[in-house]
Scaffold this motif. Structure first.
Motif, PDB file in Angstrom:
ATOM      1  N   VAL A   1      -5.388   2.471  -2.018  1.00 25.08           N
ATOM      2  CA  VAL A   1      -4.985   3.824  -3.299  1.00 25.08           C
ATOM      3  C   VAL A   1      -5.822   3.066  -4.436  1.00 25.08           C
ATOM      4  CG1 VAL A   1      -3.265   4.853  -4.864  1.00 25.08           C
ATOM      5  CG2 VAL A   1      -3.032   4.521  -2.243  1.00 25.08           C
ATOM      6  N   THR A   2      -5.573   1.594  -4.719  1.00 29.55           N
ATOM      7  CA  THR A   2      -6.231   1.336  -5.802  1.00 29.55           C
ATOM      8  C   THR A   2      -7.830   1.195  -5.851  1.00 29.55           C
ATOM      9  OG1 THR A   2      -4.400  -0.241  -5.909  1.00 29.55           O
ATOM     10  CG2 THR A   2      -6.197  -0.839  -7.412  1.00 29.55           C
ATOM     11  N   GLN A   3      -8.386   1.035  -4.637  1.00 28.66           N
ATOM     12  CA  GLN A   3      -9.794   1.061  -4.540  1.00 28.66           C
ATOM     13  C   GLN A   3     -10.409   2.348  -4.793  1.00 28.66           C
ATOM     14  OE1 GLN A   3     -11.687  -1.706  -4.353  1.00 28.66           O
ATOM     15  NE2 GLN A   3      -9.872  -2.925  -4.480  1.00 28.66           N
TER      16      GLN A   3
ATOM     17  N   GLN B   1       1.006  -3.138   1.691  1.00 31.23           N
ATOM     18  CA  GLN B   1      -0.153  -3.962   1.197  1.00 31.23           C
ATOM     19  C   GLN B   1      -1.182  -3.266   1.169  1.00 31.23           C
ATOM     20  OE1 GLN B   1       0.912  -6.472  -0.829  1.00 31.23           O
ATOM     21  NE2 GLN B   1       2.222  -7.760  -0.282  1.00 31.23           N
ATOM     22  N   GLY B   2      -1.577  -2.988   2.441  1.00 30.46           N
ATOM     23  CA  GLY B   2      -2.807  -2.376   2.897  1.00 30.46           C
ATOM     24  C   GLY B   2      -2.892  -0.995   2.165  1.00 30.46           C
ATOM     25  N   ILE B   3      -2.065   0.039   2.301  1.00 34.93           N
ATOM     26  CA  ILE B   3      -2.064   1.226   1.596  1.00 34.93           C
ATOM     27  C   ILE B   3      -2.119   1.151   0.240  1.00 34.93           C
ATOM     28  CG2 ILE B   3      -0.779   3.112   1.191  1.00 34.93           C
ATOM     29  CD1 ILE B   3       0.960   2.684   3.918  1.00 34.93           C
ATOM     30  N   GLU B   4      -1.479   0.253  -0.535  1.00 38.83           N
ATOM     31  CA  GLU B   4      -1.594   0.116  -2.235  1.00 38.83           C
ATOM     32  C   GLU B   4      -2.873  -0.366  -2.476  1.00 38.83           C
ATOM     33  OE1 GLU B   4      -1.702  -2.841  -4.306  1.00 38.83           O
ATOM     34  OE2 GLU B   4      -1.273  -1.806  -5.967  1.00 38.83           O
TER      35      GLU B   4
ATOM     36  N   ILE C   1      -4.096  10.591  -2.431  1.00 47.36           N
ATOM     37  CA  ILE C   1      -4.528  11.840  -1.387  1.00 47.36           C
ATOM     38  C   ILE C   1      -5.370  11.275  -0.467  1.00 47.36           C
ATOM     39  CG2 ILE C   1      -5.272  14.054  -1.082  1.00 47.36           C
ATOM     40  CD1 ILE C   1      -3.752  14.746  -3.758  1.00 47.36           C
ATOM     41  N   LEU C   2      -6.551  10.661  -1.065  1.00 43.46           N
ATOM     42  CA  LEU C   2      -7.773  10.176  -0.120  1.00 43.46           C
ATOM     43  C   LEU C   2      -7.314   9.269   0.913  1.00 43.46           C
ATOM     44  CD1 LEU C   2     -10.732  10.301  -2.733  1.00 43.46           C
ATOM     45  CD2 LEU C   2     -10.259  12.003  -0.722  1.00 43.46           C
ATOM     46  N   SER C   3      -6.439   8.253   0.271  1.00 42.37           N
ATOM     47  CA  SER C   3      -5.639   7.196   0.981  1.00 42.37           C
ATOM     48  C   SER C   3      -5.117   7.738   2.143  1.00 42.37           C
ATOM     49  CB  SER C   3      -4.949   6.448   0.218  1.00 42.37           C
ATOM     50  OG  SER C   3      -6.010   5.863  -0.719  1.00 42.37           O
TER      51      SER C   3
END
Lengths: 110, 247
Positions: B169-171, B163-166, B176-178
């Motif tokens: 990524v969305t923000q 949930q945190g990763i997604e 790649i930056l995530s």
């Protein structure tokens, strides 16, 4: 590993942010779970050699990330208060901006 | 709607059956869907408690990013399963900020090359994949094998961490930056700078507008920092390490 700078600087930055973050008057910031946790973590993983071991690097990254969070929230809130916090003007204020006054209607609107 | 006033004096954490709970005076914090607010990590609980204790007269929910992330993990309001979250994150690769290049103006094109090429190269090496970059309007052509590598890698994270990763990524609009953040290759400040490279370029050229630019910058930093911290605190390996270190 990311370029993090000095762990001591991160540590001091965190304590400073926690001092700012305390919402309620009267409770010293040293008395909070966050303060105790951070001091405890930095003490337990004290840098004793020049090269930080992996666990220490991970802790430092976490601390730097948390510092970024606290600092950014504080700055964002300050900007929000300054530029977005005033709310809407009342109809009287709006009329006054262009030199009008609202008409008086003693019986209220029809 | 008017902001909610702070209705509690003391914030504390306690350990329950499912994990750590947040107490506002004697009341246990609940999620928007009225579930008991329970988190798997003590450090995360402490950070959430700090968010609640930092509120002054009114509760500013828009500043409480860790609380929001925990609520999302507990309630799963979008009802997505693990594979859906993973695919949503990996899909961003097709329009990844650091892969999507301009040709004009030359100054920006060069800035993108200098700032973004290294992080793409890092991801390619770290994950042994082909990514590349493109000036085409269709974006880069990401090989299926590259996507599958990332899918497999993300599958090693638990549901909370995902949930945190997604979220990150969305923000940042970039997988790649995530991953750079999750793998501790770059700091949050750097990741946000790279995500906002075009904005920063325009600001350099045309000047800064504090109430818009700094506002957006601080908000993105706060969200990226919260998401990254959330992932690390919820990841299995960090919990295990804590246990080992405490022995």
């Amino acid at each position: 590993m990311a370029a993090l700078g000095s762990p001591l600087r991160t540590f001091r930055g965190l304590l400073r942010e926690l001092r700012h973050a305390g919402g309620r008057e009267g409770r010293p910031y040293r008395d909070t779970p966050a303060y105790r946790h951070i001091v405890g973590a930095f003490r337990a993983h004290r840098v004793t050699s020049e090269k930080l071991c992996r666990a220490q690097q991970e802790l430092h990254f976490q601390a730097a990330t948390y510092l970024c969070l606290l600092r950014s929230v504080r700055e964002h809130t300050a900007l929000h208060q300054e530029y977005h916090g005033k709310g809407e003007r009342s109809p009287e204020e709006v009329a006054g901006l262009v030199g009008f006054r609202l008409p008086q209607q003693p019986g209220g609107k029809g | 709607p008017p902001e909610r006033k702070r209705f509690y004096q003391n914030v504390s954490i306690s350990q329950g059956e499912g994990g750590f709970e947040i107490n506002l005076d004697h009341r246990k914090l609940k999620t928007p869907q009225a579930k008991l607010f329970t988190v798997p990590s003590e450090a995360l609980a402490i950070a959430v408690a700090t968010e609640w204790d930092s509120q002054k007269d009114t509760i500013k929910f828009y500043t409480m990013h860790l609380t929001t992330l925990c609520n999302t993990a507990l309630d799963n309001p979008t009802q997505r399963n693990k594979m859906q979250l993973i695919r949503a994150a990996v899909k961003f690769l097709e329009t990844d900020t650091v892969c999507y290049r301009v040709e004009e103006p030359p100054g920006l094109a060069e800035l993108q090359k200098n700032e973004w090429d290294p992080v793409v190269a890092w991801a390619e090496k770290r994950y042994n994949v082909e990514i590349g970059s493109s000036t085409s309007i269709l974006g880069p052509n990401i090989p299926a094998s590259t996507k599958e590598t990332f899918v497999t890698h993300l599958a090693s994270y638990n549901m909370w961490a995902l949930q945190g990763i997604e979220y990150v990524v969305t923000q940042l609009k970039s997988l790649i930056l995530s991953m750079g953040l999750i793998d501790r290759h770059i700091t949050v400040e750097k990741a946000v700078l790279l995500s906002r490279l075009e904005e920063e370029y325009q600001i350099q050229r045309w000047g800064n507008v504090e109430w818009a630019h700094d506002y957006d910058l601080c908000e993105l930093r706060a969200r990226a920092a919260a998401g990254t911290l959330f992932v690390h605190l919820c990841s299995e390996s960090s919990t295990v390490k804590h246990k080992l270190l405490q022995d």
